[in-house]
Design a protein around this motif. Sequence first.
Motif, PDB file in Angstrom:
ATOM      1  N   LYS A 113       0.839  -1.210   0.000  1.00 54.85           N
ATOM      2  CA  LYS A 113       0.000   0.000   0.000  1.00 54.85           C
ATOM      3  C   LYS A 113       0.870   1.255   0.000  1.00 54.85           C
ATOM      4  O   LYS A 113       0.553   2.241  -0.660  1.00 54.85           O
ATOM      5  CB  LYS A 113      -0.920   0.008   1.229  1.00 54.85           C
ATOM      6  CG  LYS A 113      -2.224  -0.698   0.955  1.00 54.85           C
ATOM      7  CD  LYS A 113      -3.348  -0.242   1.844  1.00 54.85           C
ATOM      8  CE  LYS A 113      -4.639  -0.846   1.323  1.00 54.85           C
ATOM      9  NZ  LYS A 113      -5.472  -1.386   2.392  1.00 54.85           N
ATOM     10  N   LEU A 114       1.959   1.186   0.751  1.00 60.41           N
ATOM     11  CA  LEU A 114       2.876   2.335   0.825  1.00 60.41           C
ATOM     12  C   LEU A 114       3.549   2.602  -0.514  1.00 60.41           C
ATOM     13  O   LEU A 114       3.621   3.749  -0.969  1.00 60.41           O
ATOM     14  CB  LEU A 114       3.980   2.045   1.842  1.00 60.41           C
ATOM     15  CG  LEU A 114       3.790   2.481   3.279  1.00 60.41           C
ATOM     16  CD1 LEU A 114       4.973   2.029   4.101  1.00 60.41           C
ATOM     17  CD2 LEU A 114       3.643   4.004   3.364  1.00 60.41           C
ATOM     18  N   THR A 115       4.047   1.524  -1.162  1.00 57.97           N
ATOM     19  CA  THR A 115       4.761   1.738  -2.423  1.00 57.97           C
ATOM     20  C   THR A 115       3.801   2.284  -3.491  1.00 57.97           C
ATOM     21  O   THR A 115       4.190   3.125  -4.299  1.00 57.97           O
ATOM     22  CB  THR A 115       5.474   0.460  -2.927  1.00 57.97           C
ATOM     23  OG1 THR A 115       4.561  -0.606  -2.945  1.00 57.97           O
ATOM     24  CG2 THR A 115       6.645   0.088  -2.066  1.00 57.97           C
ATOM     25  N   ASP A 129       0.492  12.824   1.951  1.00 60.19           N
ATOM     26  CA  ASP A 129       0.429  13.570   3.214  1.00 60.19           C
ATOM     27  C   ASP A 129       0.510  12.591   4.386  1.00 60.19           C
ATOM     28  O   ASP A 129       0.382  11.371   4.224  1.00 60.19           O
ATOM     29  CB  ASP A 129      -0.782  14.513   3.257  1.00 60.19           C
ATOM     30  CG  ASP A 129      -2.108  13.785   3.252  1.00 60.19           C
ATOM     31  OD1 ASP A 129      -2.205  12.767   3.957  1.00 60.19           O
ATOM     32  OD2 ASP A 129      -3.026  14.238   2.537  1.00 60.19           O
ATOM     33  N   LYS A 130       0.731  13.156   5.579  1.00 62.03           N
ATOM     34  CA  LYS A 130       1.031  12.320   6.764  1.00 62.03           C
ATOM     35  C   LYS A 130      -0.087  11.328   7.071  1.00 62.03           C
ATOM     36  O   LYS A 130       0.162  10.194   7.472  1.00 62.03           O
ATOM     37  CB  LYS A 130       1.276  13.225   7.975  1.00 62.03           C
ATOM     38  CG  LYS A 130       2.627  13.916   7.906  1.00 62.03           C
ATOM     39  CD  LYS A 130       3.064  14.350   9.304  1.00 62.03           C
ATOM     40  CE  LYS A 130       4.501  14.825   9.287  1.00 62.03           C
ATOM     41  NZ  LYS A 130       4.657  16.257   9.250  1.00 62.03           N
ATOM     42  N   LYS A 131      -1.317  11.773   6.881  1.00 63.26           N
ATOM     43  CA  LYS A 131      -2.476  10.911   7.195  1.00 63.26           C
ATOM     44  C   LYS A 131      -2.491   9.704   6.249  1.00 63.26           C
ATOM     45  O   LYS A 131      -2.739   8.569   6.674  1.00 63.26           O
ATOM     46  CB  LYS A 131      -3.752  11.757   7.058  1.00 63.26           C
ATOM     47  CG  LYS A 131      -5.045  10.983   7.086  1.00 63.26           C
ATOM     48  CD  LYS A 131      -5.525  10.783   8.541  1.00 63.26           C
ATOM     49  CE  LYS A 131      -6.915  10.197   8.629  1.00 63.26           C
ATOM     50  NZ  LYS A 131      -7.018   8.806   8.350  1.00 63.26           N
ATOM     51  N   GLU A 132      -2.213   9.966   4.969  1.00 64.93           N
ATOM     52  CA  GLU A 132      -2.179   8.857   4.003  1.00 64.93           C
ATOM     53  C   GLU A 132      -1.109   7.841   4.413  1.00 64.93           C
ATOM     54  O   GLU A 132      -1.316   6.625   4.335  1.00 64.93           O
ATOM     55  CB  GLU A 132      -1.855   9.379   2.600  1.00 64.93           C
ATOM     56  CG  GLU A 132      -2.984  10.160   1.944  1.00 64.93           C
ATOM     57  CD  GLU A 132      -2.537  10.724   0.601  1.00 64.93           C
ATOM     58  OE1 GLU A 132      -3.179  10.386  -0.407  1.00 64.93           O
ATOM     59  OE2 GLU A 132      -1.543  11.491   0.565  1.00 64.93           O
ATOM     60  N   ILE A 133       0.047   8.361   4.855  1.00 62.81           N
ATOM     61  CA  ILE A 133       1.137   7.457   5.241  1.00 62.81           C
ATOM     62  C   ILE A 133       0.744   6.665   6.487  1.00 62.81           C
ATOM     63  O   ILE A 133       0.915   5.444   6.530  1.00 62.81           O
ATOM     64  CB  ILE A 133       2.454   8.241   5.449  1.00 62.81           C
ATOM     65  CG1 ILE A 133       2.901   8.761   4.088  1.00 62.81           C
ATOM     66  CG2 ILE A 133       3.526   7.370   6.129  1.00 62.81           C
ATOM     67  CD1 ILE A 133       4.308   9.115   3.891  1.00 62.81           C
ATOM     68  N   SER A 134       0.179   7.320   7.473  1.00 58.94           N
ATOM     69  CA  SER A 134      -0.175   6.560   8.691  1.00 58.94           C
ATOM     70  C   SER A 134      -1.278   5.543   8.395  1.00 58.94           C
ATOM     71  O   SER A 134      -1.271   4.442   8.958  1.00 58.94           O
ATOM     72  CB  SER A 134      -0.523   7.488   9.860  1.00 58.94           C
ATOM     73  OG  SER A 134      -1.594   8.321   9.488  1.00 58.94           O
ATOM     74  N   ASP A 135      -2.197   5.865   7.503  1.00 58.54           N
ATOM     75  CA  ASP A 135      -3.232   4.877   7.121  1.00 58.54           C
ATOM     76  C   ASP A 135      -2.590   3.666   6.438  1.00 58.54           C
ATOM     77  O   ASP A 135      -2.907   2.516   6.759  1.00 58.54           O
ATOM     78  CB  ASP A 135      -4.253   5.506   6.157  1.00 58.54           C
ATOM     79  CG  ASP A 135      -5.215   6.432   6.893  1.00 58.54           C
ATOM     80  OD1 ASP A 135      -5.192   6.430   8.149  1.00 58.54           O
ATOM     81  OD2 ASP A 135      -5.972   7.168   6.217  1.00 58.54           O
ATOM     82  N   ALA A 136      -1.695   3.942   5.476  1.00 57.11           N
ATOM     83  CA  ALA A 136      -1.056   2.837   4.734  1.00 57.11           C
ATOM     84  C   ALA A 136      -0.199   1.989   5.674  1.00 57.11           C
ATOM     85  O   ALA A 136      -0.127   0.756   5.525  1.00 57.11           O
ATOM     86  CB  ALA A 136      -0.219   3.389   3.593  1.00 57.11           C
ATOM     87  N   SER A 156      -6.648  -8.861   6.178  1.00 51.16           N
ATOM     88  CA  SER A 156      -7.536  -7.960   5.448  1.00 51.16           C
ATOM     89  C   SER A 156      -6.881  -6.583   5.280  1.00 51.16           C
ATOM     90  O   SER A 156      -6.366  -6.003   6.247  1.00 51.16           O
ATOM     91  CB  SER A 156      -8.846  -7.864   6.244  1.00 51.16           C
ATOM     92  OG  SER A 156      -9.587  -6.792   5.764  1.00 51.16           O
ATOM     93  N   GLY A 157      -6.879  -6.090   4.058  1.00 46.60           N
ATOM     94  CA  GLY A 157      -6.315  -4.762   3.784  1.00 46.60           C
ATOM     95  C   GLY A 157      -4.821  -4.762   3.478  1.00 46.60           C
ATOM     96  O   GLY A 157      -4.274  -3.753   3.029  1.00 46.60           O
TER      97      GLY A 157
END
Length: 323
Positions: A113-115, A129-136, A156-157
């Motif tokens: 997900k991160l890549t 953004d930071k939120k996207e990174i912490s979610d991933a 899952s996910g």
Amino acid sequence: MRNKLFYCLIAAVLICAVLVVGLFDRDPFSMSETAMGTVVTVKLYNGTQADAIALFDIFEAIEASSSVNRSSSDAMILNTVGETNNSYIYEQAAICTDIAKASDGAFDFTVGKLTKLWNIGFDNARVPDKKEISDALMSVGYDRVTLDGNTVRVASGQEIDFGAIGKGYACDKAKEFLENSKIKKAVISVGGSLLFHGKKSGGWTVAVRDPFSENGIFGTFVFDGGFVSTSGSYERYFEAEGKKYHHILDPATGYPAESDLVSVTVIADGGALSDALSTACFVLGFEKGEALLIRYGASGIFIHKNGEVSTCGTVDLVREQGK
Ligand code: AMP
Ligand code: MG
């Protein structure tokens, strides 16, 4: 009687001639194609075009099953459905899990997900953004992958990414093919992962790319053959607001690894192994990387940002003049 002697002499001369020719390297048969998202070259010292084509068929089969950039791949089935029993995926997941444990998660193939978020190497690469990174980051965790019988399951996910191991794994499969063929000597290069198959008189000389210049050579080493993989921050990156972002991510932060290294070259007994170890060592840095390599009986060349070099194991790098 004299006739018999004459024919025996001729036969002996011919046998000697064949043996002498066999001692010298003939020009290898060479073929290059784009495969596995990179340039792949096979050099076969006594192989044919048919052998080269068979090797490229193997690379295509690995890519078709393992690429996360092909919607129908088994890797994508794993990422969307949550499980697969494809053998290429299983074998890669097993090695990945082993190196992930041994590197304490510095190497983690669940960074998919991160890549995708960073998309480094593609036109739409961007700083998330930071939120996207912490979610991933919530989906990252090799310890939530299970290997059972011949089935791989992810939580899952979670999304896996074999980018750090696939090229070396292709070298392993090439080695299997070569061992079942009559080819005694070959060089297979799949992007930053290489296989030197068979013995070469005087050993194989391997060039290590200069991370500080476009296409230069930093140094060379000689070895008896085996697998070599390099991970470098110069390989794939993009620039935003004056900063470079490279493609080797630190699973602890979700950002490109803040290592003081620019490249790590690993020599090991396996292709997937050398590939995974070079990525892991890039994230870990020299000291922890060296400890990891010792554990696997591998050798390494670590090039630091300031141009200094640290080596471990049995490799002896000869630096090019002026490097
Ligand atoms: P390599 O060039 O072999 O070092 O592999 C880098 C590629 O592996 C990246 O392009 C990602 O697809 C993936 N990757 C990035 N960071 C990691 C990591 N820490 N662990 C495992 N795979 C990674
Ligand atoms: Mg790698």
